[in-house]
Scaffold this motif. Structure first.
Motif, PDB file in Angstrom:
ATOM      1  N   VAL A   1     109.051   3.005  11.468  1.00 64.64           N
ATOM      2  CA  VAL A   1     110.127   2.232  10.841  1.00 64.64           C
ATOM      3  C   VAL A   1     110.609   2.924   9.573  1.00 64.64           C
ATOM      4  N   ASP A   2     109.708   3.565   8.838  1.00 62.66           N
ATOM      5  CA  ASP A   2     110.107   4.307   7.647  1.00 62.66           C
ATOM      6  C   ASP A   2     111.032   5.469   7.988  1.00 62.66           C
ATOM      7  N   LEU A   3     110.817   6.057   9.168  1.00 64.50           N
ATOM      8  CA  LEU A   3     111.606   7.219   9.575  1.00 64.50           C
ATOM      9  C   LEU A   3     112.863   6.828  10.343  1.00 64.50           C
ATOM     10  N   GLY A   4     113.088   5.535  10.512  1.00 62.65           N
ATOM     11  CA  GLY A   4     114.304   5.085  11.173  1.00 62.65           C
ATOM     12  C   GLY A   4     114.207   4.928  12.672  1.00 62.65           C
ATOM     13  N   HIS A   5     113.000   5.020  13.234  1.00 64.25           N
ATOM     14  CA  HIS A   5     112.810   4.846  14.675  1.00 64.25           C
ATOM     15  C   HIS A   5     112.475   3.371  14.949  1.00 64.25           C
ATOM     16  N   SER A   6     113.468   2.502  14.839  1.00 62.62           N
ATOM     17  CA  SER A   6     113.190   1.066  14.855  1.00 62.62           C
ATOM     18  C   SER A   6     112.680   0.586  16.209  1.00 62.62           C
ATOM     19  N   ARG A   7     113.219   1.104  17.300  1.00 61.96           N
ATOM     20  CA  ARG A   7     112.758   0.657  18.618  1.00 61.96           C
ATOM     21  C   ARG A   7     111.318   1.068  18.865  1.00 61.96           C
ATOM     22  N   VAL A   8     111.016   2.312  18.542  1.00 63.16           N
ATOM     23  CA  VAL A   8     109.638   2.785  18.713  1.00 63.16           C
ATOM     24  C   VAL A   8     108.701   1.993  17.813  1.00 63.16           C
ATOM     25  N   SER A   9     109.141   1.722  16.587  1.00 64.86           N
ATOM     26  CA  SER A   9     108.312   0.957  15.657  1.00 64.86           C
ATOM     27  C   SER A   9     107.970  -0.410  16.231  1.00 64.86           C
ATOM     28  N   LEU A  10     108.954  -1.084  16.823  1.00 64.95           N
ATOM     29  CA  LEU A  10     108.698  -2.404  17.382  1.00 64.95           C
ATOM     30  C   LEU A  10     107.747  -2.322  18.568  1.00 64.95           C
ATOM     31  N   ARG A  11     107.918  -1.335  19.414  1.00 66.82           N
ATOM     32  CA  ARG A  11     107.029  -1.198  20.571  1.00 66.82           C
ATOM     33  C   ARG A  11     105.597  -0.910  20.124  1.00 66.82           C
ATOM     34  N   LEU A  12     105.435  -0.082  19.109  1.00 76.06           N
ATOM     35  CA  LEU A  12     104.098   0.198  18.604  1.00 76.06           C
ATOM     36  C   LEU A  12     103.477  -1.047  17.970  1.00 76.06           C
ATOM     37  N   ALA A  13     104.280  -1.807  17.217  1.00 71.27           N
ATOM     38  CA  ALA A  13     103.770  -3.036  16.609  1.00 71.27           C
ATOM     39  C   ALA A  13     103.351  -4.037  17.681  1.00 71.27           C
ATOM     40  N   GLU A  14     104.140  -4.140  18.742  1.00 68.43           N
ATOM     41  CA  GLU A  14     103.781  -5.035  19.848  1.00 68.43           C
ATOM     42  C   GLU A  14     102.516  -4.560  20.550  1.00 68.43           C
ATOM     43  N   SER A  15     102.372  -3.252  20.705  1.00 67.12           N
ATOM     44  CA  SER A  15     101.157  -2.706  21.308  1.00 67.12           C
ATOM     45  C   SER A  15      99.943  -3.020  20.457  1.00 67.12           C
ATOM     46  N   ALA A  16     100.102  -2.919  19.140  1.00 70.75           N
ATOM     47  CA  ALA A  16      98.994  -3.226  18.239  1.00 70.75           C
ATOM     48  C   ALA A  16      98.556  -4.673  18.395  1.00 70.75           C
ATOM     49  N   SER A  17      99.511  -5.576  18.474  1.00 75.63           N
ATOM     50  CA  SER A  17      99.179  -6.988  18.642  1.00 75.63           C
ATOM     51  C   SER A  17      98.490  -7.242  19.980  1.00 75.63           C
ATOM     52  N   ALA A  18      98.978  -6.590  21.034  1.00 75.84           N
ATOM     53  CA  ALA A  18      98.378  -6.777  22.355  1.00 75.84           C
ATOM     54  C   ALA A  18      96.967  -6.224  22.427  1.00 75.84           C
ATOM     55  N   ALA A  19      96.659  -5.243  21.576  1.00 73.05           N
ATOM     56  CA  ALA A  19      95.330  -4.627  21.598  1.00 73.05           C
ATOM     57  C   ALA A  19      94.287  -5.461  20.879  1.00 73.05           C
ATOM     58  N   ALA A  20      94.696  -6.547  20.225  1.00 75.58           N
ATOM     59  CA  ALA A  20      93.755  -7.353  19.444  1.00 75.58           C
ATOM     60  C   ALA A  20      93.861  -8.822  19.820  1.00 75.58           C
ATOM     61  N   PRO A  21      93.539  -9.193  21.064  1.00 73.17           N
ATOM     62  CA  PRO A  21      93.754 -10.578  21.499  1.00 73.17           C
ATOM     63  C   PRO A  21      92.864 -11.593  20.814  1.00 73.17           C
ATOM     64  N   GLN A  22      91.755 -11.168  20.205  1.00 66.36           N
ATOM     65  CA  GLN A  22      90.846 -12.104  19.552  1.00 66.36           C
ATOM     66  C   GLN A  22      90.819 -11.902  18.046  1.00 66.36           C
ATOM     67  N   ALA A  23      91.922 -11.462  17.474  1.00 68.43           N
ATOM     68  CA  ALA A  23      91.985 -11.180  16.046  1.00 68.43           C
ATOM     69  C   ALA A  23      91.849 -12.462  15.227  1.00 68.43           C
ATOM     70  N   GLY A  24      91.205 -12.336  14.059  1.00 67.55           N
ATOM     71  CA  GLY A  24      91.125 -13.445  13.119  1.00 67.55           C
ATOM     72  C   GLY A  24      92.451 -13.651  12.410  1.00 67.55           C
ATOM     73  N   PRO A  25      92.563 -14.703  11.596  1.00 66.77           N
ATOM     74  CA  PRO A  25      93.859 -15.040  11.004  1.00 66.77           C
ATOM     75  C   PRO A  25      94.427 -13.944  10.098  1.00 66.77           C
ATOM     76  N   ARG A  26      93.600 -13.266   9.330  1.00 66.42           N
ATOM     77  CA  ARG A  26      94.142 -12.228   8.458  1.00 66.42           C
ATOM     78  C   ARG A  26      94.663 -11.058   9.274  1.00 66.42           C
ATOM     79  N   MET A  27      93.975 -10.721  10.336  1.00 63.47           N
ATOM     80  CA  MET A  27      94.438  -9.635  11.201  1.00 63.47           C
ATOM     81  C   MET A  27      95.724 -10.050  11.917  1.00 63.47           C
ATOM     82  N   VAL A  28      95.816 -11.303  12.322  1.00 63.59           N
ATOM     83  CA  VAL A  28      97.054 -11.789  12.944  1.00 63.59           C
ATOM     84  C   VAL A  28      98.220 -11.619  11.973  1.00 63.59           C
ATOM     85  N   ALA A  29      98.005 -11.995  10.711  1.00 65.06           N
ATOM     86  CA  ALA A  29      99.067 -11.848   9.706  1.00 65.06           C
ATOM     87  C   ALA A  29      99.417 -10.380   9.497  1.00 65.06           C
ATOM     88  N   PHE A  30      98.425  -9.546   9.418  1.00 63.78           N
ATOM     89  CA  PHE A  30      98.598  -8.099   9.240  1.00 63.78           C
ATOM     90  C   PHE A  30      99.472  -7.513  10.351  1.00 63.78           C
TER      91      PHE A  30
END
Length: 357
Positions: free
Chosen positions: A161-190
C-alpha cells in the motif's frame, strides 16, 4: 515475481505452502527494486546440536533489535539483525535438535526474518524487504506458525500500500486474515485495521468501513483485558481509522484521528512519531492550516536527527517540497531554512541511502 532462480522461495517453497494456511497467498507479488541474498535451505549437521536455550536467546535478541528499530529506525538496527542472521541463526537452522525444538527454532527464525524485512522496508529497500518476507513465510509454514505467517503477509500488505499497489495490498491483507482463523482480539484488530486501510486505498468503501468497525470492536475487547504496550495499540488503531477517513474524503476527521494517535503513542516509538507528525503536517497543509502544519513539522525536526529511516526521510523531503511555495510566510521560511540546514548536516550514511548489508 520476475527473475526467479531455482532457490527462489517465491516460487519453489511459498506457493507450495498454499494448502497449509491460505490459498489466497498464491499470487504474483509485485517485483520490487532489488533481489537479495537469502538463507539457503541447508541439511542438518549431525555434529552440532541446539536446545530450547538457543531458541530463547534468538527470541530475546529479536525483541532487543525490535526495540532499537522503534527508537532509531531500520537503517540503524537492520545491520545487527543481518549479522545475527548469518552468524547465529543460519548455523542453528542446520543443527540437530529434537523435533519440538527445531520447530520452535524455525518459528523464531521466521519472526526474526519478518522483523529484518520490516526494517529493510523502513530503509526503503523494498526488494530486499520482499526477499526477507518471502523467506519468513517459508520458515513459518515449515514451523506451522500461523501467527508469524499472517503477520508477515500483513507486513507485505503494508509495503504494497505504501508503494501504491492497492489491489495487491488488499489481497495480501485478506490472505493474512484468512491465515489466522483463531486470532485473539488484538490480532483481529491488527489484521482488520490493515485490511480497512488497503480497502479504502483501493476504493472499496463498504469493506473499509466494515473492517475498521471490526478493528474497533476487537480493540475494545482487547483493551478490556490489558493495556497494550509493544503491540498493536489504540494509537495504531487511531492511525488506521485516520487513513480510512482520509481515503474516503473526510480530511478533517482524519486530522483529528492523527492527532489522537500522536497523543496515545508511547514515547519509545520515536521513528513512528517522526513519520506520523510529518503526515499530520501534510494533511493540515492540504486544508489550509499552514501555521499548525509548521508546528508539527518543527516537532518532527526535533526528533528527525535521531532516526535513520528511509520512510522518515520521505516525510522530511515532502516537508521541504511542501514548504517551498510558502517561503514568504515567516514561519514557513524559518522552518524551510532549518530543514535545509538539517539536510546539509545529515550524516553521510543517510545522504547515501544507508548500508548494503
Amino acid at each position: 515475481m520476475t527473475g526467479c532462480t531455482p532457490s527462489d522461495p517465491s516460487r519453489r517453497s511459498i506457493l507450495g505452502a498454499v494448502g497449509v494456511f491460505s490459498a489466497a497467498v498464491a499470487m504474483n507479488v509485485p517485483a520490487y527494486a532489488e533481489a537479495a541474498d537469502r538463507i539457503e535451505t541447508v541439511k542438518r549437521d549431525p555434529h552440532t546440536r541446539i536446545g530450547q536455550g538457543e531458541v530463547d536467546a534468538l527470541a530475546a535478541m529479536t525483541e532487543k533489535i525490535s526495540d532499537l528499530d522503534d527508537q532509531f529506525g531500520g537503517r540503524t538496527a537492520r545491520p545487527l539483525a543481518a549479522a545475527f542472521l548469518v552468524n547465529t541463526i543460519a548455523p542453528h537452522l542446520k543443527a540437530d535438535a529434537p523435533e519440538d525444538v527445531r520447530r520452535a527454532m524455525l518459528s523464531a527464525a521466521a519472526d526474526h526474518l519478518y522483523l529484518t524485512g520490516y526494517m529493510a522496508m523502513d530503509e526503503r529497500r523494498d526488494g530486499l524487504a520482499q526477499s526477507y518476507y518471502l523467506k519468513a513465510l517459508e520458515l513459518a509454514q515449515e514451523a506451522r506458525d500461523h501467527l508469524t505467517y499472517c503477520t508477515t503477509l500483513r507486513g507485505m500488505s503494508v509495503m504494497a500500500v505504501d508503494l501504491g499497489h492497492s489491489r495487491v495490498s488488499l489481497r495480501l491483507a485478506e490472505s493474512a486474515s484468512a491465515a489466522a482463523p483463531q486470532a485473539g482480539p488484538r490480532m483481529v484488530a491488527f489484521l482488520a485495521g490493515q485490511q480497512a486501510h488497503a480497502a479504502a486505498r483501493n476504493g472499496d468503501r463498504g469493506t473499509a468501513l466494515a473492517k475498521i468497525g471490526e478493528a474497533e470492536r476487537a480493540m475494545e475487547r482487547a483493551e478490556s483485558k490489558a493495556k497494550a504496550f509493544g503491540s498493536y495499540d489504540p494509537s495504531s488503531l487511531a492511525y488506521h481509522v485516520a487513513q480510512v477517513r482520509y481515503e474516503l474524503g473526510d480530511k478533517e476527521a482524519a486530522i483529528d484521528l492523527l492527532e489522537e494517535s500522536d497523543r496515545l503513542r508511547h514515547s519509545v516509538y520515536r521513528r513512528g512519531r517522526v513519520r506520523h507528525l510529518g503526515l499530520l503536517a501534510e494533511r493540515k497543509l492540504e486544508v489550509g492550516r499552514l501555521e499548525e502544519a509548521c508546528g508539527h513539522w518543527r516537532q518532527m525536526l526535533d526528533e528527525y536527527p535521531h532516526v535513520q529511516s528511509g520512510r522518515c526521510d520521505d516525510r522530511f523531503k515532502s516537508m521541504l517540497v511542501a514548504l517551498s511555495p510558502f517561503r514568504r510566510h515567516p514561519h514557513a521560511r524559518d522552518l524551510y531554512d532549518r530543514g535545509r540546514a538539517t539536510r546539509a548536516n545529515a550524516p553521510a550514511r543517510r545522504r547515501a541511502g544507508g548500508t548494503s548489508v
